[in-house]
Scaffold this motif. Structure first.
Motif, PDB file in Angstrom:
ATOM      1  N   GLU A 176      30.286  32.697   9.125  1.00  0.00           N
ATOM      2  CA  GLU A 176      31.408  31.740   9.225  1.00  0.00           C
ATOM      3  C   GLU A 176      32.687  32.383   8.683  1.00  0.00           C
ATOM      4  OE1 GLU A 176      31.179  28.784  10.570  1.00  0.00           O
ATOM      5  OE2 GLU A 176      29.159  28.004  10.289  1.00  0.00           O
ATOM      6  N   ALA A 177      32.900  33.659   9.044  1.00  0.00           N
ATOM      7  CA  ALA A 177      33.980  34.412   8.413  1.00  0.00           C
ATOM      8  C   ALA A 177      35.359  33.857   8.726  1.00  0.00           C
ATOM      9  CB  ALA A 177      33.904  35.877   8.837  1.00  0.00           C
ATOM     10  N   THR A 178      35.505  33.065   9.771  1.00  0.00           N
ATOM     11  CA  THR A 178      36.829  32.552  10.103  1.00  0.00           C
ATOM     12  C   THR A 178      36.925  31.039   9.970  1.00  0.00           C
ATOM     13  OG1 THR A 178      36.277  32.335  12.434  1.00  0.00           O
ATOM     14  CG2 THR A 178      37.243  34.419  11.750  1.00  0.00           C
ATOM     15  N   SER A 179      35.840  30.398   9.514  1.00  0.00           N
ATOM     16  CA  SER A 179      35.811  28.933   9.537  1.00  0.00           C
ATOM     17  C   SER A 179      36.802  28.292   8.584  1.00  0.00           C
ATOM     18  CB  SER A 179      34.417  28.422   9.191  1.00  0.00           C
ATOM     19  OG  SER A 179      33.490  28.994  10.040  1.00  0.00           O
ATOM     20  N   ALA A 180      37.070  28.965   7.457  1.00  0.00           N
ATOM     21  CA  ALA A 180      37.937  28.339   6.462  1.00  0.00           C
ATOM     22  C   ALA A 180      39.411  28.635   6.729  1.00  0.00           C
ATOM     23  CB  ALA A 180      37.546  28.821   5.069  1.00  0.00           C
ATOM     24  N   LEU A 181      39.682  29.350   7.800  1.00  0.00           N
ATOM     25  CA  LEU A 181      41.063  29.809   8.013  1.00  0.00           C
ATOM     26  C   LEU A 181      41.804  28.940   9.017  1.00  0.00           C
ATOM     27  CD1 LEU A 181      40.220  33.616   8.301  1.00  0.00           C
ATOM     28  CD2 LEU A 181      40.929  32.357   6.258  1.00  0.00           C
ATOM     29  N   ASP A 182      43.116  28.906   8.875  1.00  0.00           N
ATOM     30  CA  ASP A 182      43.951  28.205   9.845  1.00  0.00           C
ATOM     31  C   ASP A 182      43.835  28.876  11.207  1.00  0.00           C
ATOM     32  OD1 ASP A 182      45.107  26.151   8.412  1.00  0.00           O
ATOM     33  OD2 ASP A 182      46.561  27.495   7.489  1.00  0.00           O
ATOM     34  N   VAL A 183      44.093  28.085  12.263  1.00  0.00           N
ATOM     35  CA  VAL A 183      43.905  28.638  13.608  1.00  0.00           C
ATOM     36  C   VAL A 183      44.650  29.933  13.851  1.00  0.00           C
ATOM     37  CG1 VAL A 183      43.073  27.123  15.410  1.00  0.00           C
ATOM     38  CG2 VAL A 183      45.219  26.585  14.282  1.00  0.00           C
ATOM     39  N   SER A 184      45.928  29.981  13.454  1.00  0.00           N
ATOM     40  CA  SER A 184      46.684  31.188  13.780  1.00  0.00           C
ATOM     41  C   SER A 184      46.136  32.381  12.998  1.00  0.00           C
ATOM     42  CB  SER A 184      48.170  30.982  13.506  1.00  0.00           C
ATOM     43  OG  SER A 184      48.375  30.645  12.167  1.00  0.00           O
ATOM     44  N   ILE A 185      45.678  32.117  11.743  1.00  0.00           N
ATOM     45  CA  ILE A 185      45.087  33.177  10.922  1.00  0.00           C
ATOM     46  C   ILE A 185      43.733  33.589  11.507  1.00  0.00           C
ATOM     47  CG2 ILE A 185      44.437  33.822   8.584  1.00  0.00           C
ATOM     48  CD1 ILE A 185      47.285  32.927   8.746  1.00  0.00           C
ATOM     49  N   GLN A 186      43.006  32.560  11.941  1.00  0.00           N
ATOM     50  CA  GLN A 186      41.709  32.798  12.559  1.00  0.00           C
ATOM     51  C   GLN A 186      41.868  33.781  13.724  1.00  0.00           C
ATOM     52  OE1 GLN A 186      40.007  29.286  14.498  1.00  0.00           O
ATOM     53  NE2 GLN A 186      38.383  29.364  12.976  1.00  0.00           N
ATOM     54  N   ALA A 187      42.871  33.513  14.541  1.00  0.00           N
ATOM     55  CA  ALA A 187      43.107  34.369  15.694  1.00  0.00           C
ATOM     56  C   ALA A 187      43.407  35.801  15.254  1.00  0.00           C
ATOM     57  CB  ALA A 187      44.264  33.813  16.521  1.00  0.00           C
ATOM     58  N   GLN A 188      44.185  35.938  14.180  1.00  0.00           N
ATOM     59  CA  GLN A 188      44.515  37.288  13.697  1.00  0.00           C
ATOM     60  C   GLN A 188      43.270  38.025  13.201  1.00  0.00           C
ATOM     61  OE1 GLN A 188      47.436  36.753  10.657  1.00  0.00           O
ATOM     62  NE2 GLN A 188      48.881  35.764  12.052  1.00  0.00           N
ATOM     63  N   VAL A 189      42.411  37.291  12.478  1.00  0.00           N
ATOM     64  CA  VAL A 189      41.211  37.941  11.939  1.00  0.00           C
ATOM     65  C   VAL A 189      40.274  38.352  13.075  1.00  0.00           C
ATOM     66  CG1 VAL A 189      39.148  37.585  10.525  1.00  0.00           C
ATOM     67  CG2 VAL A 189      41.366  36.841   9.683  1.00  0.00           C
ATOM     68  N   ILE A 190      40.163  37.476  14.092  1.00  0.00           N
ATOM     69  CA  ILE A 190      39.334  37.826  15.253  1.00  0.00           C
ATOM     70  C   ILE A 190      39.881  39.094  15.919  1.00  0.00           C
ATOM     71  CG2 ILE A 190      38.767  37.104  17.618  1.00  0.00           C
ATOM     72  CD1 ILE A 190      37.068  35.616  15.714  1.00  0.00           C
ATOM     73  N   LYS A 191      41.206  39.157  16.010  1.00  0.00           N
ATOM     74  CA  LYS A 191      41.821  40.320  16.634  1.00  0.00           C
ATOM     75  C   LYS A 191      41.528  41.575  15.803  1.00  0.00           C
ATOM     76  CE  LYS A 191      45.574  41.636  19.437  1.00  0.00           C
ATOM     77  NZ  LYS A 191      45.442  43.004  18.963  1.00  0.00           N
ATOM     78  N   LEU A 192      41.635  41.429  14.484  1.00  0.00           N
ATOM     79  CA  LEU A 192      41.360  42.561  13.597  1.00  0.00           C
ATOM     80  C   LEU A 192      39.922  43.042  13.775  1.00  0.00           C
ATOM     81  CD1 LEU A 192      41.851  44.399  11.102  1.00  0.00           C
ATOM     82  CD2 LEU A 192      41.176  42.471   9.688  1.00  0.00           C
ATOM     83  N   LEU A 193      38.990  42.103  13.773  1.00  0.00           N
ATOM     84  CA  LEU A 193      37.581  42.489  13.921  1.00  0.00           C
ATOM     85  C   LEU A 193      37.364  43.193  15.257  1.00  0.00           C
ATOM     86  CD1 LEU A 193      35.784  39.320  12.474  1.00  0.00           C
ATOM     87  CD2 LEU A 193      36.011  41.560  11.388  1.00  0.00           C
TER      88      LEU A 193
END
Lengths: 553, 304
Positions: free
Chosen positions: A451-468
């Protein structure tokens, strides 16, 4: 309320509201010049990310801002023409709960743990003058109305004895005692599974149709807005950046922040460069065979098997209780498996002795849901990352540590100067980047994201997904990506495993799962995740409506 | 619940057993009791007679056996000072200490909860400052000094209260007041801290959104949650008092267990010491059990 002013235009009107917090670090403007209004029978969504001021605005209406530290510095709030901000506390108490009611994000924390739920629901009536017997009777009716099974028997049960969805139903029952004019719902479904979320949203919609109340919905979730709201107000950093009819705002966003938010909606990023043809003629990196895990007599995992190819990303998706997190922990031997095999490069992870396991743990790293809790608050970023090399000293000579930390920080989108700072000095998304940097420090081959992106805001979530995704492309990493939410997975995974009650119900390529789901549960999950497109949601509602009518006939 | 009480009884029995063994060997460690009991110039025959009478010539294991046998039959031997069964002497003193402890702790709990809760409800307000000052004074004032000054002012100078002893209800006022101070200061702070966190919890927000009055929010919604950590400290403080408020009982000539124990130690009346230890240990065990049960009553999530 006898002094109702009949000159009002809207049932709730917030004008030029500003809220300031006085903290040790100075004054902080949480809400700046915010105006909106609500009418009976409509749903207005306030959409924003964390820190946008959306919850503070709602708290101001309910007189829930603690002073100090919070001060309303400007503006007015009118309910039926009455000025709430210039009203005595006693008067506001009469309105709270009776005319304007509120439900919250985390119903377990928001219900008093030491009183029976029936008592708590009845209390909302008693405090406004209903006598005890009548209040209890009405409380029971309300519990039945919001769809709690065995309401009679559960009347004296305590909050911890209910499931998450049931607790939110209890909160709703508590809010509905007097059929209020306005219901403020602060992230009412954020902590819930998608299928439960769909039920709660439906219940709210039904109740709205019954009572004609106006709903003020505070949320960060574009899908929920698309599903429920007539109008939407988008907030960013304390200000309203855009407002209008939901459809128009979503189809034709004017402000760049709204555009960014909509573009970041999970499932709408487009594929982030996943590879194809990984599965042909190669050996699996990880091969899980028939894993079973018991907790006492409870079978949490009932024989799960799957393969993971080098460079591949497999998402394990399921709701709470599906066994997905237990699966991840079992693979890392944070939980001991009861049966089965997990062959990693041909060696069974479950048979390794502690020393071999220690060596292998370097190659398999984990990134957790909540970076605030998984990073030691008293260590600098440099120390946090270097800790890995202290444990595995053969990896990197001490002289090169500093240089490598800087490299890693750049790699995850931070800068080398960040090394000397402590975790609390970063935002949630940055902290997750630090956690990723720490995982990368050991040059792993497989990263398990729980759940590495579950606690993050949508725009941040998108950035982390992009990073991964970038890391996957550059370093050839493999991922096991655990999530409760299907759309997030769409942009990142190669293959998807859908789990329910400890079993795999469906496995497939990501496109196949999303476009042609075979299993009814997968379809239910997909239907329940609200899409950030009001038209898609409208179609789904029509379909549900048809099905309901069919069922009645 | 029944099985919980059973389990607790067993584990307490084990600790009591350990205590019994410890007391035996500690008294033997201080050397031959003959030298302790008899005057220094006692003749040899008297010493021999004493040894035979009390089985002190038997092997240690036999002595231990008969000691355990006696203790299990609640026979702690005779008090040398009073020439009566030691247990009887202790059971006469114990109600005094128990009453003192219960009344004092009752008052402490009542006042600490009211003032501490009101302090927490408005941090930085009048009650909060008042409670801060009170607990600072309470924590930093030596009890014996307050006791003596109290006697000097209220008994000697003003003549409102008796100096010491028992008899009327007025005899209780000074000892209770002096004993009250220290635990009050401590528990006041615990209540305040616990209530501050309870009052900032989400369920309090819900109550406010429901329109519940401030007083009910503090004393109905927050207090029951805030009491859990407080009970632990109350139990701890009460245990200390059940052991006998030695200093206070001595100063006020109060016939409780604390004074009895000190007197018996000074006069080498070991059977009374032993009986006192056993009785207070049992009382503390019962009190801890009650506290555990109280937890379950206050918090439905705790089930045994």
């Amino acid at each position: 309320m006898t002094n109702t002013n009949s000159q009002y235009r809207h049932i709730l009107e917030v004008k030029e509201l500003a809220v300031e917090f006085h903290t040790a670090n100075g004054r902080f403007q949480a809400v700046k010049n915010v105006s909106f209004h609500l009418d009976r029978g409509e749903t207005l969504a306030i959409l924003g990310e964390s820190g946008s001021g959306k919850s503070v605005s709602a708290s101001a209406i309910m007189n829930l801002i603690d002073t100090p530290p919070g001060y309303i510095t400007q503006g007015s709030i009118h309910y039926r023409g009455q000025d709430l901000l210039n009203m005595s506390d006693v008067h506001r108490r009469d309105i709270n709960g009776a005319k304007i009611a509120m439900i919250f994000q985390d119903p377990l924390a928001h219900l008093n743990p030491v009183y029976p739920v029936g008592w708590q629901i009845a209390e909302s009536l008693r405090v406004h003058g209903v006598d005890k017997d009548k209040a209890n009777q009405r409380a029971l009716e309300l519990m039945k109305r919001v769809g709690l099974p065995d309401a009679q028997e559960k009347f004296d049960a305590y909050p911890h004895q209910f499931s998450g969805g049931q607790r939110q139903r209890l909160m709703i029952a508590m809010a509905l005692g007097f059929e209020p004019d306005i219901l403020i719902a602060d992230e009412p479904t954020t902590a819930l599974d998608v299928t439960v979320q769909a039920q709660i949203l439906e219940l709210l919609e039904e109740l709205q149709a019954e009572t004609g109340m106006g709903i003020l919905l505070i949320t960060h979730d574009l899908g929920v807005v698309a599903e429920t709201a007539n109008r939407v107000v988008v907030m960013n950093q304390g200000e309203i950046v855009e407002s209008g009819l939901t459809r128009e705002v979503f189809k034709n966003p004017q402000h760049y922040y709204t555009r960014k938010l909509i573009a970041a909606a999970p499932g709408h990023l487009g594929r982030q460069g996943g590879a194809t043809g990984l599965r042909e003629g190669r050996d699996a990196l990880l091969s899980v065979e028939n894993v079973v895990k018991y907790y006492g007599k409870f079978k949490a995992i009932k024989g799960v098997s799957f393969d993971l190819m080098p460079g591949e990303t497999v998402a394990i998706v399921g709701e709470s209780g599906s066994g997905k997190s237990t699966m991840a922990k079992t693979l890392l031997r944070l939980e001991e498996p009861s049966e089965g095999k997990a062959l990693y490069k041909g060696r069974d992870l479950f048979e390794l002795n502690p020393k071999e396991l220690f060596e292998l743990r370097r190659e398999i790293q984990m990134v957790f849901q909540d970076p605030t809790q998984s990073l030691n608050p008293r260590m600098t970023v440099e120390k946090l990352v270097c800790e890995a090399w202290k444990i595995h000293p053969q990896l990197l000579p001490r002289a090169k540590w500093k240089e490598r930390v800087a490299e890693l920080l750049v790699q995850v989108g931070l800068s080398p100067e960040h090394a000397a700072r402590y975790p609390h000095q970063f935002s949630g998304g940055q902290r997750q980047r630090i956690a990723i940097a720490r995982a990368l420090a050991l040059s792993p081959e497989l990263i398990v994201c729980d759940e590495a992106t579950s606690a993050l805001d949508v725009s941040i979530q998108a950035q982390v997904i992009k990073l991964l995704s970038d890391l996957r492309r550059d370093l050839g990493l493999s991922f096991i990506f655990i999530a409760h939410d299907l759309p997030v997975v769409r942009d990142f995974a190669d293959r998807v495993i859908v789990m329910k009650d400890g079993e795999i119900v469906e496995v497939g390529e990501v496109e196949q799962i999303f476009n042609h789901p075979a299993h009814p549960y997968t379809r239910a999950l997909l239907d329940a995740s609200p899409d950030a497109d009001p038209d898609v949601q409208a179609q789904r509602r029509e379909k549900r409506e048809r099905e309901r009518r069919m069922a009645v006939v | 619940m029944k099985s919980f009480i059973g389990r607790r009884a067993i584990s307490s029995a084990v600790s009591l057993g350990g205590l019994i063994v410890l007391v035996f060997f500690l008294t033997r460690l201080t050397g031959d009791p003959t030298n302790l009991y008899l005057p220094l110039d006692a003749p040899m025959e008297a010493r021999d007679n004493f040894r035979v009478l009390h089985g002190l010539n038997d092997p240690l294991i036999v002595q231990f056996g008969s000691y355990v046998y006696d203790v299990l039959h609640l026979d702690f031997g005779e008090s040398i000072r009073k020439a009566r069964p030691a247990l009887e002497v202790v059971l006469e003193a114990f109600p005094w200490t128990l009453t003192l402890a219960v009344v004092t702790m009752g008052l402490v709990t009542l006042f600490a909860i009211i003032i501490g809760s009101l302090a927490a409800a408005r941090v930085g307000g009048v009650f909060d400052r008042l409670s801060g000052i009170m607990s600072l004074i309470a924590a930093s004032t030596p009890e014996f000094w307050v006791a003596i000054v109290g006697i000097f002012i209220f008994a000697v100078s003003l003549g409102w209260l008796p100096t010491s002893g028992t008899g009327t209800i007025w005899h209780w006022v000074l000892p209770i007041t002096v004993l009250f101070i220290r635990p009050f200061g401590l528990i006041l702070q615990v209540v305040r801290g616990s209530m501050i966190s309870a009052l900032s919890s989400p369920y309090v927000k819900t109550a406010r959104a429901k329109g519940v009055r401030q007083r009910a929010i503090i004393f109905v919604h927050a207090l029951r949650n805030g009491m859990l950590p407080v009970i632990t400290v109350i139990g701890d403080q009460a245990a200390g008092m059940l052991n006998g408020a030695v200093v206070i009982e001595t100063i006020f000539g109060f016939p409780g267990v604390g004074k009895l124990m000190i007197d018996s130690i000074l006069q080498r009346d070991f059977s009374v010491v032993l009986a006192s230890i056993m009785v207070t240990a049992l009382a503390i065990f019962i009190m801890n059990l009650l506290i555990d049960l109280l937890y379950a009553v206050l918090d439905p999530r705790i089930r045994y």
